[in-house]
Design an enzyme around this catalytic site. Structure first.
Site, PDB file in Angstrom:
ATOM      1  N   LYS A 572     -51.333  29.190 -35.712  1.00 48.64           N
ATOM      2  CA  LYS A 572     -52.770  29.307 -35.414  1.00 48.64           C
ATOM      3  C   LYS A 572     -53.095  30.669 -34.780  1.00 48.64           C
ATOM      4  O   LYS A 572     -54.244  31.043 -34.641  1.00 48.64           O
ATOM      5  CB  LYS A 572     -53.226  28.175 -34.492  1.00 48.64           C
ATOM      6  N   THR A 677     -60.865  21.481 -38.472  1.00 50.34           N
ATOM      7  CA  THR A 677     -62.132  20.755 -38.423  1.00 50.34           C
ATOM      8  C   THR A 677     -63.018  21.293 -37.310  1.00 50.34           C
ATOM      9  O   THR A 677     -64.236  21.122 -37.342  1.00 50.34           O
ATOM     10  CB  THR A 677     -61.896  19.242 -38.197  1.00 50.34           C
TER      11      THR A 677
HETATM   12  C1  GLS Z   1     -53.553  18.682 -39.321  1.00 46.04           C
HETATM   13  C2  GLS Z   1     -53.813  20.092 -39.814  1.00 46.04           C
HETATM   14  O1  GLS Z   1     -53.002  20.988 -39.129  1.00 46.04           O
HETATM   15  C3  GLS Z   1     -55.283  20.512 -39.722  1.00 46.04           C
HETATM   16  O2  GLS Z   1     -55.474  21.726 -40.386  1.00 46.04           O
HETATM   17  C4  GLS Z   1     -56.181  19.443 -40.350  1.00 46.04           C
HETATM   18  O3  GLS Z   1     -57.540  19.779 -40.185  1.00 46.04           O
HETATM   19  C5  GLS Z   1     -55.899  18.103 -39.714  1.00 46.04           C
HETATM   20  C6  GLS Z   1     -56.709  16.982 -40.338  1.00 46.04           C
HETATM   21  O4  GLS Z   1     -56.538  16.937 -41.710  1.00 46.04           O
HETATM   22  O5  GLS Z   1     -54.506  17.758 -39.882  1.00 46.04           O
HETATM   23  N1  GLS Z   1     -52.217  18.290 -39.660  1.00 46.04           N
HETATM   24  C7  GLS Z   1     -51.486  17.990 -38.567  1.00 46.04           C
HETATM   25  O6  GLS Z   1     -50.317  17.589 -38.564  1.00 46.04           O
HETATM   26  N2  GLS Z   1     -52.234  18.162 -37.468  1.00 46.04           N
HETATM   27  C8  GLS Z   1     -53.468  18.549 -37.832  1.00 46.04           C
HETATM   28  O7  GLS Z   1     -54.388  18.724 -37.071  1.00 46.04           O
END
Ligand code: GLS
Length: 838
Positions: A572, A677
């Site tokens: 990130k 999100t």
């Molecule tokens: C995640 C992804 O890293 C996010 O990009 C995504 O928005 C989210 C919901 O689909 O899922 N996958 C994960 O393991 N943690 C997240 O937040």
């Protein structure tokens, strides 16, 4: 249904039907009743916590009548239901949401005021329900809100962790984890001590012959009891109130304890009880990372087995044939965490219900859908075969059989590709052998989806490429994530929501977010822009106060607020952000006082938790705080730059932070963030974003227009080549970034050694996340942000235009897509008064 109850009794029940409050007086009565009887307090010792508790109980009573009606209605109509299986539900606070969804927040506000309380203070008493790590868990919570709002017959199934995600404290600039014991008093859950399931573990599998047929019987080595706790989920502006069922573990009262107890082994029977309760004790605090711990596998099976038992029990009440199971039941797997559900359903059908394998497998695969949420290799779940064998011996046999039949079909279809079998096998032939959960989830589901267009394309061309060849492209689809506008606009930003309502013909936009497009014709309206800007400013003042209260740092709300709040992770790239901040600091320091006067004041705000075992992420937090400690007291700089790390980022803080942002950062290495999100939350709240071409940023750009977003950096298709070049070619670091590193190494921000690993990751270890490659365009793009912000009028116009085009990103749209493309379910409206309507 009704006829089964004798007439006089029926009349007595109907005569005494509960009526819910609808006005201030009715509300006050309920609050006073709960203060005096449920809480055993009075007007003389009713503090804010008691007021919160009584208000919650008053609303909970309301929800429960609707909840009952919803469940009775669904049972009566015997429609298909959706079951959303998620190990995480990041719900945040419930009271404010319940008041708004039921449409009685004003009533509560007036009632509480008369009783001597400010509603804002009362709402703040609630502890977040933080049963999740980040985006994945919050998505599940948004989906529950949309499912109820759209009247879908749906249940969530999860674990009732005694400890949710840890509380983060920052001590001397370092993250310290403190347990989050949140269940002291939780008015939002209903213990269902009568709804229990015995879950077995360990033991062995024996063959038995019953009626000439050989069956496998799994004899347990340990039994743990699952107890249901129900949380009502109110839809917005509808009586539909769905159920979130969370399982809690308890020692089974069965023969095992009893034997030990009788033989005088008291201590060990207590130890058994503790071991049982450990299963649902704590949420694993990793986001996008799997650690392969035995207890985690135990959690997964415990939750999945209890949920399936419950689902099957409900199905059996309808006395339909097993082949109708997929017409009545759709189960969605939120990531691979619940993949054992596929194996468990096959076990129930074959071993317990006596179906033929193929028939059972057809039912199983028609029932399940699987959502993938990441392509990061460290997050893809694999379990050692030996561990599965030990904990779930019968399940391992079934997994092997599933794999055998699957590989046979692959061999038949691709006779010339021997390597294909190795690549797609559910069992990885490594040392030790591993069960690949994502492959099992694909083989056992009828649909697989990613969570944004780029991500869904990537899974088809990378990690699941072979499966696209095997099954064809139709099994793979995309459902771009969304967020609920009820919580993320109406609740988090009430003034903006009201202003929008005044231009969009009332509150209907909260149910049909595309109606936001009506804002666009008001973009030129001076008065409207002014009110918009005033609201943003007020939200920034509120955040500035929070910053002052929690960090002691005074920030000027007229500065540009630049926000990055999310889990701390190298992909990130919070390190890119803080290196950029240092670059800005050095530039300001190099200026004359006159030059400085012309600069735009900025506050860089960070927040987010690092997984406790993720050392590098913790170093990033430490660097941010160390930079803040120097910059914030530098008198040359003053208001021109402040660096803030907000402690303990969570859902309720996000509700305050999102509305207060001018620009937010979504700057993952291209191809690594499946969707994101919070990018949607920030834009919906009238902030602009700076981001890479990654995840949902791409679709946000498509919707709001390129001129309303600040994109920078390399594209995902170039990432692999760049990485390759770093490792095998000569790797030169961006010269500005080099200066930043030199400054850190000089000791300007504390002991250089503390940050040497972060620098080495870029300079010496191949810069896997392309920090140096993207640094220049990141800095340049921030200069464009500064320039754009100077023209406030145009800035506000961009914000309004963006909001007006955000309709696509409601989770209502996602749920409708899932319902149509994956679940094949229809909504079922609930009558406010009767369950027996047509
Ligand atoms: C995640 C992804 O890293 C996010 O990009 C995504 O928005 C989210 C919901 O689909 O899922 N996958 C994960 O393991 N943690 C997240 O937040």
């Amino acid at each position: 249904v009704e006829a089964s109850i004798p007439e006089p009794q029926r009349e007595a029940w109907k005569r005494n039907q509960i009526t819910s409050f609808t006005d201030k007086d009715g509300f006050e009565k309920e609050v006073v009743r709960h203060v005096e009887t449920t809480l055993a307090r009075s007007m003389f010792n009713c503090d804010e916590i008691a007021a919160y508790s009584a208000t919650s109980l008053a609303f909970r009573d309301r929800l429960i009548t609707h909840w009952n009606r919803t469940q009775q209605r669904q049972t009566y109509r015997d429609t298909k239901r959706v079951y959303y299986l998620s190990l995480e539900f990041l719900m945040g606070r419930a009271l404010d949401n319940a008041m708004l969804n039921v449409g009685l927040k004003n009533v509560a506000q007036d009632g509480l005021a008369e009783l001597g309380f400010r509603i804002e203070d009362v709402v703040k008493q609630e502890h977040d329900a933080a049963l999740g790590n980040g985006g994945l868990g919050r998505l599940a919570a948004c989906f529950l809100d949309s499912l109820a709002t759209l009247n879908f017959p749906a249940w969530g199934y999860g674990l009732r962790y005694r400890y949710g995600i840890f509380k983060q404290e920052i001590i001397d600039g370092y993250q310290v984890e403190v347990p989050d014991y949140w269940l002291d008093f939780n008015p939002w859950e209903f213990p269902r001590h009568d709804v229990t399931v015995d879950i077995q573990f360990f033991g062995q599998v024996n063959k038995k012959t019953v009626g000439g047929k050989t069956i496998s019987v799994w004899e347990a080595g340990e039994i743990v009891q699952a107890v249901a706790y129900d949380v009502p989920i109110p839809g917005y502006d509808t009586p539909t109130t769905n159920n979130l069922r969370l399982w809690s573990s308890k020692a089974s009262g069965g023969e095992f304890d009893f034997q030990k107890f009788n033989s005088g082994d008291y201590e060990s029977s207590v130890a058994d009880q503790q071991r049982a309760e450990t299963i649902s004790a704590v949420l694993y605090p990793n986001d996008n990372l799997e650690r392969g711990k035995e207890l985690r596998l135990k959690q997964q099976y415990f939750w999945v087995a209890a949920s399936l038992y419950d689902i099957v029990r409900r199905f059996k009440k309808s006395r339909r044939s097993w082949n109708e199971f997929p017409d009545q039941v759709a189960i969605q797997l939120n990531d691979t965490h619940p993949t054992l559900a596929i194996v468990e359903l096959q076990r129930i059908l074959v071993d317990i219900e006596g179906l033929e394998w193929d028939n059972a497998w057809e039912i199983v695969t028609s029932t399940f859908g699987y959502t993938n949420h990441t392509v990061l290799p460290e997050a893809l779940e694999k379990w050692p075969v030996g561990l599965v064998q030990h904990l779930l011996p019968r399940h391992l046999q079934i997994i092997y059989d599933i794999n055998l039949f699957f590989l046979q079909s692959v061999e038949k279809a691709f006779p010339d590709d021997r390597d294909m079998l190795r690549r797609v096998s559910i069992i990885e032939e490594s040392q030790p052998k591993m069960v690949r959960m994502a492959f099992l989830a694909i083989v056992g589901s009828h649909k697989v989806n990613g969570v944004a267009e780029l991500h869904s394309d990537l899974i088809k061309t990378t990690i699941f490429k072979d499966f696209v060849e095997i099954y064809g492209p139709d099994k793979f689809t995309n459902v771009t994530n969304g967020i609920t506008p009820r919580r993320w606009l109406h609740q988090a930003n009430p003034r903006l929501s009201e202003l929008i309502a005044s231009k969009c013909g009332g509150n209907d936009f909260l149910k049909d977010l595309t109606l936001l497009n009506q804002l666009e014709k008001h973009v030129e309206d001076k008065q409207f822009r002014k009110e918009w800007a005033e609201i943003k400013y007020a939200n920034k003042v509120r955040l500035a106060k929070h910053i002052k209260d929690t960090t002691g740092v005074v920030v000027n709300p007229a500065s540009l607020f630049d926000v990055q709040v999310k889990r701390i992770h190298e992909y990130k790239r919070q390190q890119l952000n803080i290196f950029g901040v240092i670059h800005r600091y050095l530039s300001l320091k190099a200026m004359t006082p006159d030059q400085r006067k012309k600069q735009l004041p900025r506050v860089s705000i960070f927040g987010g938790k690092a997984a406790p075992g993720y050392w590098m992420a913790k170093q990033i937090i430490h660097l941010i705080n160390s930079v803040g400690a120097v910059v914030n007291k530098d008198e040359d700089i003053g208001d021109l730059l402040k660096v803030i790390f907000l402690e303990d980022y969570n859902v309720s803080k996000a509700e305050m932070i999102c509305p207060a942002s001018d620009i937010s950062e979504h700057i993952s290495t291209a191809g690594t963030e499946a969707s994101g999100t919070s990018n949607m939350k920030f834009v919906l709240n009238g902030g602009l974003i700076i981001g890479t071409c990654d995840g949902a940023n791409i679709e946000i750009t498509r919707e709001i227009g390129e001129s309303n977003i600040f994109l920078f950096g390399n594209l995902s298709e170039d990432v692999e080549d760049l990485r390759h070049a770093h490792t095998y070619g000569s790797h030169t670091i961006d010269s500005d970034l080099d200066k930043v590193f030199n400054e850190i190494e000089k000791g300007t921000f504390g002991t250089p050694h503390d940050f040497s690993a972060m620098i080495a990751a870029v300079r010496q270890h191949g810069d896997y996340y392309l920090v140096s490659d993207d640094f220049h365009s990141y800095i340049e793009t921030h200069q464009l942000v500064d320039e754009a912000y100077r023209n406030q009028d145009e800035w506000i116009a961009k914000c309004i235009t963006s909001v007006s085009r955000m309709g696509f990103f409601t989770s209502d749209r996602c749920i409708n897509e899932y319902a149509e493309e994956i679940w094949n379910v229809e909504p079922l409206a609930v009558d406010r008064h009767s369950i027996w309507g047509p």
